[in-house]
Design a protein around this motif. Structure first.
Motif, PDB file in Angstrom:
ATOM      1  N   PRO A 143       0.827  -1.211   0.000  1.00  0.00           N
ATOM      2  CA  PRO A 143       0.000   0.000   0.000  1.00  0.00           C
ATOM      3  C   PRO A 143       0.857   1.256   0.000  1.00  0.00           C
ATOM      4  CG  PRO A 143      -0.813  -1.595   1.600  1.00  0.00           C
ATOM      5  CD  PRO A 143       0.495  -2.122   1.105  1.00  0.00           C
ATOM      6  N   GLU A 144       0.390   2.269  -0.698  1.00  0.00           N
ATOM      7  CA  GLU A 144       1.158   3.505  -0.790  1.00  0.00           C
ATOM      8  C   GLU A 144       1.270   4.173   0.573  1.00  0.00           C
ATOM      9  OE1 GLU A 144       0.380   5.276  -5.176  1.00  0.00           O
ATOM     10  OE2 GLU A 144      -1.399   5.041  -3.923  1.00  0.00           O
ATOM     11  N   ALA A 323      -8.984   6.330   2.453  1.00  0.00           N
ATOM     12  CA  ALA A 323      -9.535   5.412   3.447  1.00  0.00           C
ATOM     13  C   ALA A 323     -11.003   5.733   3.723  1.00  0.00           C
ATOM     14  CB  ALA A 323      -8.728   5.486   4.740  1.00  0.00           C
ATOM     15  N   LEU A 324     -11.349   7.024   3.611  1.00  0.00           N
ATOM     16  CA  LEU A 324     -12.726   7.451   3.837  1.00  0.00           C
ATOM     17  C   LEU A 324     -13.558   7.379   2.569  1.00  0.00           C
ATOM     18  CD1 LEU A 324     -11.891  10.629   5.946  1.00  0.00           C
ATOM     19  CD2 LEU A 324     -12.660   8.424   6.817  1.00  0.00           C
ATOM     20  N   PRO A 613      -6.328  -6.062   0.640  1.00  0.00           N
ATOM     21  CA  PRO A 613      -6.882  -5.974   1.996  1.00  0.00           C
ATOM     22  C   PRO A 613      -6.020  -5.143   2.934  1.00  0.00           C
ATOM     23  CG  PRO A 613      -5.984  -8.160   1.568  1.00  0.00           C
ATOM     24  CD  PRO A 613      -6.003  -7.437   0.263  1.00  0.00           C
ATOM     25  N   ARG A 614      -4.711  -5.067   2.671  1.00  0.00           N
ATOM     26  CA  ARG A 614      -3.854  -4.252   3.533  1.00  0.00           C
ATOM     27  C   ARG A 614      -4.131  -2.771   3.351  1.00  0.00           C
ATOM     28  NH1 ARG A 614       1.908  -6.054   1.630  1.00  0.00           N
ATOM     29  NH2 ARG A 614       0.883  -5.426  -0.307  1.00  0.00           N
ATOM     30  N   GLN A 615      -4.715  -2.419   2.208  1.00  0.00           N
ATOM     31  CA  GLN A 615      -4.960  -1.018   1.914  1.00  0.00           C
ATOM     32  C   GLN A 615      -6.420  -0.630   2.112  1.00  0.00           C
ATOM     33  OE1 GLN A 615      -3.187   0.306  -1.693  1.00  0.00           O
ATOM     34  NE2 GLN A 615      -4.208   2.284  -1.700  1.00  0.00           N
ATOM     35  N   CYS A 616      -7.340  -1.469   1.630  1.00  0.00           N
ATOM     36  CA  CYS A 616      -8.752  -1.072   1.689  1.00  0.00           C
ATOM     37  C   CYS A 616      -9.408  -1.424   3.019  1.00  0.00           C
ATOM     38  CB  CYS A 616      -9.523  -1.706   0.531  1.00  0.00           C
ATOM     39  SG  CYS A 616      -9.566  -3.511   0.559  1.00  0.00           S
ATOM     40  N   VAL A 674      -8.235 -13.175   0.484  1.00  0.00           N
ATOM     41  CA  VAL A 674      -8.009 -13.887  -0.771  1.00  0.00           C
ATOM     42  C   VAL A 674      -6.630 -13.564  -1.332  1.00  0.00           C
ATOM     43  CG1 VAL A 674      -8.848 -14.235  -3.129  1.00  0.00           C
ATOM     44  CG2 VAL A 674     -10.477 -13.897  -1.247  1.00  0.00           C
ATOM     45  N   TYR A 675      -6.279 -12.285  -1.283  1.00  0.00           N
ATOM     46  CA  TYR A 675      -5.006 -11.828  -1.839  1.00  0.00           C
ATOM     47  C   TYR A 675      -4.171 -11.193  -0.739  1.00  0.00           C
ATOM     48  CZ  TYR A 675      -7.922 -12.148  -6.028  1.00  0.00           C
ATOM     49  OH  TYR A 675      -8.770 -12.586  -7.012  1.00  0.00           O
ATOM     50  N   TRP A 676      -2.881 -11.200  -0.951  1.00  0.00           N
ATOM     51  CA  TRP A 676      -2.032 -10.521   0.024  1.00  0.00           C
ATOM     52  C   TRP A 676      -1.537  -9.188  -0.510  1.00  0.00           C
ATOM     53  CZ3 TRP A 676       3.510  -9.960  -0.242  1.00  0.00           C
ATOM     54  CH2 TRP A 676       4.081 -10.508  -1.385  1.00  0.00           C
ATOM     55  N   ASP A 677      -1.821  -8.892  -1.793  1.00  0.00           N
ATOM     56  CA  ASP A 677      -1.428  -7.605  -2.347  1.00  0.00           C
ATOM     57  C   ASP A 677      -2.416  -7.108  -3.389  1.00  0.00           C
ATOM     58  OD1 ASP A 677      -1.008  -9.360  -4.403  1.00  0.00           O
ATOM     59  OD2 ASP A 677       1.080  -8.778  -4.779  1.00  0.00           O
ATOM     60  N   GLY A 678      -3.602  -7.702  -3.442  1.00  0.00           N
ATOM     61  CA  GLY A 678      -4.604  -7.292  -4.410  1.00  0.00           C
ATOM     62  C   GLY A 678      -4.592  -8.128  -5.676  1.00  0.00           C
ATOM     63  N   SER A 679      -3.557  -8.929  -5.885  1.00  0.00           N
ATOM     64  CA  SER A 679      -3.491  -9.730  -7.111  1.00  0.00           C
ATOM     65  C   SER A 679      -2.929 -11.133  -6.855  1.00  0.00           C
ATOM     66  CB  SER A 679      -2.665  -9.007  -8.177  1.00  0.00           C
ATOM     67  OG  SER A 679      -1.392  -8.639  -7.675  1.00  0.00           O
ATOM     68  N   HIS A 680      -1.802 -11.246  -6.138  1.00  0.00           N
ATOM     69  CA  HIS A 680      -1.260 -12.567  -5.801  1.00  0.00           C
ATOM     70  C   HIS A 680      -2.092 -13.200  -4.682  1.00  0.00           C
ATOM     71  CE1 HIS A 680       2.297 -10.668  -7.695  1.00  0.00           C
ATOM     72  NE2 HIS A 680       2.620 -11.894  -8.055  1.00  0.00           N
ATOM     73  N   LEU A 681      -2.343 -14.497  -4.803  1.00  0.00           N
ATOM     74  CA  LEU A 681      -3.118 -15.203  -3.783  1.00  0.00           C
ATOM     75  C   LEU A 681      -2.387 -15.213  -2.450  1.00  0.00           C
ATOM     76  CD1 LEU A 681      -4.344 -18.381  -5.708  1.00  0.00           C
ATOM     77  CD2 LEU A 681      -5.591 -16.263  -5.305  1.00  0.00           C
TER      78      LEU A 681
END
Length: 701
Positions: A143-144, A323-324, A613-616, A674-681
């Motif tokens: 995440p940025e 985030a909001l 998930p770490r970002q959203c 499901v993902y650990w970075d939005g694309s890789h499982l």
């Protein structure tokens, strides 16, 4: 002979201490950066940072030259006091507020990362920190950070550890021979040339490190420094106004010609940097149209005054606002631009300006001589109070991070998926869980928690992300030693992310699995581009290695998987434009070339991707914010890959139903990311799919 006489004999007057047009140039620079970051237009607006580097080199060198001309020396204490007074108050406030809000908004993992980033920023090492993160392929999609823009401030301050010494040595050595400015010019040109050559090399060899490197960027500050020693260049030409307009056009044009896929800085940085240098050399004339109509206009000068505060505040405002307001519209983004300007104005008038007009850190004699600290005394106490509070908050947040380092993050949950070895999750249970995970209203505990979320350990921890030699082939074979059946997994890091599931589905039936994967290298017989826009020749070499290995080995089962979304990175094709037709042809050729090496060959479709998930997943968002629709371009490429597999006599396993329900794909199913970075499982979800994956690969009903 005094230094003043030396400069006069050299006919090299120091640049004026204040030029209104430079305020307007700062406005151009910060405007490009803010618009690019907050609206995405112009895509190359990040060149505004390079404009700032040239300006900084020009102003700081001019300041040092004037000081040496007056006194014959350079005060190190005075120089660094001025730097601290100029940059630290607003920087401390920005860091403290950003870290505090991060702990209110983000979950533990990301909040802790923001605090760690702040500590590096405080030590002027943010560029080194973010370069090290970027060099890790599996952290490339982290995440940025709301503080990643502090890298440019670190570059400047690292440069100014060395440059004042160079200035003093050059002027001192040249003082007796009355050639101080000549020595300084030669020193500046030497540093400029060496840095430029290094920039060209590093941009080609190590693009991530190059972007953040002080040695790579030093030539940009050097351009401004050399111009400061020779401010008379272009001053007498009658074409000066035209050159100024040409230079201004070059800066703006560079923001449209350069984009995120452009190798940078390298040769691409020459346009904005040299255009900025030309503008500094040709503007500054009150009669020039550039100063009267553009750079010197009141709105531009105001934006230039607050440019430092605006640069520091705009990025945290945007990242924290996401985030909001996930996926903000263009209208919302423009509103964030206005909010950033408002916050920056308050920061400028309440902190930045009062500190500069106060006597903070100045010697007593200087305060008495200049009257600093008396003329604007109403500003001083609030400014120092805010700055001091910021420092306290930053230190408190750091301590809080250490105390929370072992905390478990919260995450989205509806009904947990029951993991029972005797009764594994089936397609019916999985479909029901996905359907109930598309739009839940509440968050709960994740398994694993976001703090402990990771991808396949085979590629993350066991050095099997790039299997390209005999040593890796031997090391990256998994399963029982006396296995009766043998499988091989071919593809990229997306293939590797299936590995926990493949092992869970096959090993218990007496299979071993050989990994032949290479990151970002899909199963197609064509050259793709790297993220930096260059042909990915290492991938071509790996595919040759795979073909050679398969010619001498035969397997019972071959599994091919990749990220078919690379269809938008085909070399020689327009950027960001998927070509399913070319992808299908190239995939069919590759499948046909490797098909004879296995009794059964299966192509696994690409996971559709979703929110990271770490970002959203934040303390103020809902799980629905992590749910995304299936993108049409990805569907088209998956369909092309499926046609290629069948025409080459391979089986194809479509996997969308394992991730999506009615075209919507959650980032968390049940209580499992499901993902650990939005694309890789994630390793957990891949393993959870093991039983279904094993049946699909073996062709069992």
């Amino acid at each position: 002979m005094s230094t003043t006489d030396t400069i006069r004999r050299d006919r090299t007057p120091a640049p004026p201490s204040f030029r209104p047009d430079i305020e307007g140039l700062r406005a151009i620079a910060v405007g490009l950066v803010v618009l690019a970051h907050l609206t995405g237009w112009p895509s190359g607006g990040f060149v505004g940072v390079d404009v700032f580097f040239v300006i900084s080199g020009y102003l700081i060198t001019g300041l040092l030259v004037r000081e040496h001309a007056r006194s014959g020396r350079i005060s190190w204490r005075g120089f660094y006091v001025r730097r601290v007074r100029r940059i630290m108050p607003v920087a401390l406030l920005t860091l403290a507020v950003t870290v505090a809000v991060s702990w209110l908004v983000f979950t533990g993992t990301r909040a802790a990362e923001a605090t760690r980033d702040a500590l590096y920023a405080l030590g002027f090492a943010a560029n080194l920190h973010f370069a090290s993160l970027g060099t890790n392929y599996f952290d490339a999609n982290r995440p940025e950070s709301p503080l990643q823009h502090f890298w440019s401030l670190a570059v400047e301050e690292q440069f100014y550890v060395v440059w004042p010494v160079v200035v003093l040595v050059a002027l001192t050595l040249g003082q007796r021979r009355r050639v101080g400015s000549r020595y300084l010019s030669l020193a500046g040109l030497a540093i400029l040339g060496a840095s430029l050559v290094w920039s060209l090399h590093e941009t080609a060899a190590h693009p991530t490190q190059a972007y953040f490197s002080t040695t790579v960027r030093a030539w940009e500050l050097g351009v401004g420094a050399v111009l400061a020693v020779h401010p008379q260049w272009f001053s007498r030409t009658r074409f000066r106004p035209a050159l100024a307009w040409l230079a201004l056009a070059g800066i703006v044009l560079s923001a449209f010609l350069i984009g995120p896929a452009t190798p940078f800085p390298g040769t691409a940085a020459l346009l904005p940097v040299l255009a900025t240098g030309l503008l500094l050399a040709t503007s500054g004339d009150p009669r020039s149209p550039t100063e009267r109509w553009a750079l010197g206009s009141p709105p531009m000068r105001y934006l230039g005054r607050i440019s430092y505060s605006l640069y520091l505040w705009h990025w945290p405002v945007f990242i924290l606002a996401q985030a909001l307001l996930p996926a903000p519209s263009l209208t919302v983004r423009l509103g964030l631009v206005a909010l950033s300007v408002a916050v920056s104005s308050l920061s400028y008038f309440l902190v930045e300006r009062p500190v500069l007009e106060s006597g903070w850190l100045l010697p007593g004699a200087t305060r008495q001589r200049t009257g600093e600290g008396r003329r604007h005394r109403p500003w001083v106490r609030p400014a120092q109070l805010v700055t001091g509070t910021g420092l306290v908050l930053a230190l408190a947040a750091s301590a809080f991070t250490i105390g929370q380092s072992g905390a478990v993050a919260a995450g989205p949950v509806l009904s947990p998926l029951v993991r029972d070895k005797d009764n594994p999750v089936g397609e019916v249970e999985l479909t029901s869980a996905i359907a109930h995970s598309v739009a839940p209203e509440e968050w709960g505990e994740l398994h694993p928690a976001l703090d402990h979320l990771e991808g396949a350990p085979e590629m993350i921890h066991q050095d099997c992300a790039d299997v390209d030699d005999a040593e890796h082939v031997a090391k990256c074979r998994y399963g029982p030693r006396n296995a009766r059946h043998h499988a091989v997994l071919v593809g990229d890091s997306f293939a590797a992310s299936w590995m926990p599931g493949v092992r869970a589905g096959l090993e218990k039936h007496g299979w071993d699995i050989q990994m032949l994967v290479y990151r970002s290298c899909p199963n197609v017989s064509l050259t793709i581009n790297t993220n930096e826009g260059r042909p990915y020749t290492a991938c071509d070499a790996h595919k040759d290695f795979v073909r050679q290995h398969l010619r001498s080995h035969h397997y019972d089962l071959m599994v091919l998987a990749d990220r078919s979304w690379f269809g938008s990175q085909i070399t020689g094709q327009p950027k960001d434009r998927a070509r399913p037709d070319l992808w299908e042809k190239a995939a069919r050729e590759f499948f046909t070339s490797v098909r004879p090496s296995a009794d059964r060959a299966v192509v696994l479709g690409s996971p559709p991707g979703s929110g990271d998930p770490r970002q959203c997943a934040t303390k103020v968002s809902s799980p629905e914010d992590c749910t995304t629709p299936v993108r049409p371009d990805r569907s088209a490429l998956n369909a092309a890959e499926a046609r290629a597999a069948r025409s080459a006599r391979l089986s194809y396993v479509g996997v969308r139903d394992w991730f999506c329900y009615r075209g919507r794909c959650p980032a968390v199913v049940g209580d499992t990311p499901v993902y650990w970075d939005g694309s890789h499982l994630s390793a957990a979800y891949s393993e959870l799919l093991g039983p279904m994956l094993g049946e699909a690969l073996l062709g069992r009903p």
